[in-house]
Design a protein around this motif. Sequence first.
Motif, PDB file in Angstrom:
ATOM      1  N   VAL A  88       0.819  -1.249   0.259  1.00  0.00           N
ATOM      2  CA  VAL A  88      -0.008  -0.007   0.022  1.00  0.00           C
ATOM      3  C   VAL A  88       1.022   1.067  -0.049  1.00  0.00           C
ATOM      4  CG1 VAL A  88      -1.852   1.187   1.066  1.00  0.00           C
ATOM      5  CG2 VAL A  88      -1.948  -1.245   1.309  1.00  0.00           C
ATOM      6  N   LYS A  89       0.538   2.072  -0.981  1.00  0.00           N
ATOM      7  CA  LYS A  89       1.464   3.270  -1.232  1.00  0.00           C
ATOM      8  C   LYS A  89       0.999   4.399  -0.603  1.00  0.00           C
ATOM      9  CE  LYS A  89       3.866   1.735  -4.910  1.00  0.00           C
ATOM     10  NZ  LYS A  89       3.687   0.365  -4.745  1.00  0.00           N
ATOM     11  N   ARG A  90       2.081   5.363   0.120  1.00  0.00           N
ATOM     12  CA  ARG A  90       1.592   6.407   0.912  1.00  0.00           C
ATOM     13  C   ARG A  90       0.836   7.342   0.050  1.00  0.00           C
ATOM     14  NH1 ARG A  90       3.858   9.334   5.144  1.00  0.00           N
ATOM     15  NH2 ARG A  90       5.868   8.194   5.313  1.00  0.00           N
ATOM     16  N   GLY A  91      -0.611   7.763   0.778  1.00  0.00           N
ATOM     17  CA  GLY A  91      -1.531   8.896   0.520  1.00  0.00           C
ATOM     18  C   GLY A  91      -2.690   8.122  -0.396  1.00  0.00           C
ATOM     19  N   GLU A  92      -2.706   6.839  -0.735  1.00  0.00           N
ATOM     20  CA  GLU A  92      -3.529   6.111  -1.564  1.00  0.00           C
ATOM     21  C   GLU A  92      -4.674   5.762  -0.789  1.00  0.00           C
ATOM     22  OE1 GLU A  92      -2.444   3.112  -4.093  1.00  0.00           O
ATOM     23  OE2 GLU A  92      -1.548   1.990  -2.396  1.00  0.00           O
ATOM     24  N   VAL A  93      -5.917   5.451  -1.279  1.00  0.00           N
ATOM     25  CA  VAL A  93      -7.057   4.576  -0.845  1.00  0.00           C
ATOM     26  C   VAL A  93      -6.925   3.322  -1.456  1.00  0.00           C
ATOM     27  CG1 VAL A  93      -9.491   4.675  -0.155  1.00  0.00           C
ATOM     28  CG2 VAL A  93      -8.184   6.842  -0.568  1.00  0.00           C
ATOM     29  N   PHE A  94      -6.574   2.461  -0.620  1.00  0.00           N
ATOM     30  CA  PHE A  94      -6.491   0.929  -1.123  1.00  0.00           C
ATOM     31  C   PHE A  94      -7.570   0.128  -0.856  1.00  0.00           C
ATOM     32  CE2 PHE A  94      -4.461  -3.256  -0.674  1.00  0.00           C
ATOM     33  CZ  PHE A  94      -4.052  -3.318  -2.151  1.00  0.00           C
ATOM     34  N   GLY A  95      -8.222  -0.319  -1.839  1.00  0.00           N
ATOM     35  CA  GLY A  95      -9.545  -0.991  -1.512  1.00  0.00           C
ATOM     36  C   GLY A  95      -9.085  -2.479  -1.391  1.00  0.00           C
ATOM     37  N   TYR A  96      -9.645  -3.210  -0.467  1.00  0.00           N
ATOM     38  CA  TYR A  96      -9.436  -4.754  -0.267  1.00  0.00           C
ATOM     39  C   TYR A  96     -10.679  -5.305  -0.179  1.00  0.00           C
ATOM     40  CZ  TYR A  96      -6.748  -8.299   1.747  1.00  0.00           C
ATOM     41  OH  TYR A  96      -5.942  -9.444   1.903  1.00  0.00           O
TER      42      TYR A  96
END
Lengths: 255, 320
Positions: free
Chosen positions: B33-41
Motif C-alpha cells: 500500500v503506497k503512501r497517500g492512496e486509498v487502497f481497496g481490499y
Amino acid sequence: MKILTVAINTLKEAVRNKVLYTLLFFGVIVSGMSITLATMTVSSRIRVIANVSLANIEVFGVLIAIFVGISLVHKEIDRRTIFTIITRPLHRYEFILGKYIGLILTLLIQIAFMTLIFFCIELIFGGLEFLPDYLKAIWLIFVQIALITAVATMFSSLSSPILSGMFTLAFYIIGHISSFLEMLLPENANAFTVMLVTLMRYMLPDFQFLNVKGLAVYNHEIPFSYMAGATIYGFFYIAVILIIAMLVFEKRDMK
Amino acid sequence: MESILKTDRLTKHYKSNMLRRDITALEDVSFEVKRGEVFGYVGHNGAGKTTTIKIMTGLIRATSGSATILGYGLDDMRARRLIGYLPENSYYYDYLSATEIMKFYGKLNGMDTKAILKRTGELFEMLNLENAKDRPLREFSKGMLQRVGVAQAILHNPELVIMDEPMSGLDPIGRIQIKEIVRMLKKQGRTIFFASHILSDVEQLCDRVALLARGRMVKIGSIDELTVQTNQGYEFSLSDWNEEFLKKIEPYRNGGASVEEHGGSLLVTVMEETEKDKFLKLVTSSDGIKLASMTQKRLSLEDIFLKEYKVSHEDTDRRN
C-alpha cells in the motif's frame, strides 16, 4: 502510565456495575447482623463482632473477586472491546496488568468500606484497642483476595466465565485445605496418589498461612516477621500466576 | 511512491472448533500500500479481509509470511503508533461518554490530556458529534457510533487508517458521511486501507484495489488497470444515419461488430483498436452522420469480481 489508564478504566467499569453494589449491600447487611449476634451471645461481644466482620470482609471480597474477575478479560474478548485497545501501542501484558490492578483497586475500596463499618461497630462496643491486630488480619485477607483475583484473571484470559468461576472457586477451596491434603490420604494409598497429593500440596498456595483471623480475634500476637513472610508468600504466588496469565494471553488469537 | 504497508506471503490457518479441521483463511497474500492512496481490499464474506486486518493490527498472528508498516514489524510498538483502526462493528465501552472514550484511547496512544481534548473537539465538530459528546455511548445510534469509531481511529493522526467494512449497517446518510470522511482523509494525505464487499463504494473511493477470493489474492491494480484488461470493445453512438451508411458498415457487421438501434441512436460496437480507428475515419468521412459519443466498454469491478470468484471456486473444487 498505560497500565494505569487501563486500571482506572476497569475501576470505572466496576464502579458502574450493579453487581458490585448488590454484593456490597449484602456485605453491609451481614455486618449489621453481627450486632444482633453480639447482643445474643454470652461470650465477648467484641470477639463475635470481630469474628463475623472479618469473615464477612473475606467472603464478600472473594465473591467480588470471583464474580468480576472471571469475566474481566473474557468479556473484553467476547464483546470485542479489546479490538480497539490492543491494536494501539499497548503491550498485551500491560493490558492484563491494567485489568488486574483495576480490579484490585475496586477490591481495596470494598475492603476499606467494609472495614470502616466494622470499626464503627467496634467503636460502639468498645473494641478499638484491638485495631492493630484486626488490621493485620485484614491485610492478609487482602493478600488472599489479591491472589484469588490473579487466579480469576488468569482463567478469564483463557477460558469462559463459567469454567473460570469453577476453577477459581476450586482453587480457593483447595487452597484452604491444601495443608491438610496429606492427612486425608489413606494409609494404603499408592505411590502415584501420594506423589500427586504432595505435588498439589507444594504447587497450590496454602491459604491457611494467610489466615490470621483467629489470632486477631483472640488477641494473640502476630509477629511482624510472620506478616512479612506471609505477604511475600502471597505476592510470590500472585506474580507467578500473573506471569502465566500474561504468557498465555500473549499467544492468544483474538478471533 | 513510498510503501506504507507491505505484506509478504501472509498465510493463516485455523483449527475448526469442533472437528479440529485445518481451515485456510488466508494463503500467500502479498501486496503493498503506497503512501497517500486509498487502497481497496475487496472480497466476498469469508474471503479473508478481516483476517488480513487482524494480522495487520496484531489481533492475530500469521501462520507464515510477514508484514511491515513503514519497515517496522507488526509486533513493534512503533508500527502500532502509525495505524488507526476502525473495526467492522462498534466495539466500545458503552458506559463511557464519547469524550471519556476519546480520553481513554488518547492516553493509550501516549497523548496528553490537553492534546486529546483539543483534537477531540476538532474531530467532534467535523463529525457532528459535539451535541452528544457527554452522552454515554449506549445511547448512540449505529451511525453515531460509526462516527465515534472514525474519531478514535484518527485521534492520534495515524499515517495509515485501516477501515474494516466501514459502511456496514449504515443508512444512506451514514454512508455518504463515511465517504466524505474517506475523501477528506485522503486530501489530508493519509493512507487508507479500505476493506469492503460493496463494490460501488470501492469504485468511487479507491485508487487501487486488491481482489481477494477464498483467502487468495486474485487481482491487484488501479480500477483503470483492472477494467482496461477486460476490454469489451468500443461503442459508437451515432445519429442522422441513412441507408447508404448502413451499407458502408456492412463489412464491420459481418466481421463481428454489433449494430443496433437504441432510443433514436445507432449503436455500433467494434472489438479491436485497429477496427475502432478505421470505423472512426469512416464516420468522420461520411456526410451528415453525427457522432454523439465513443466509449470503451469495460467490465465493471463487480463483473470482474464475479468472474474471478467463479474461477477461484472452480480452482478450489479442482484441487479438492
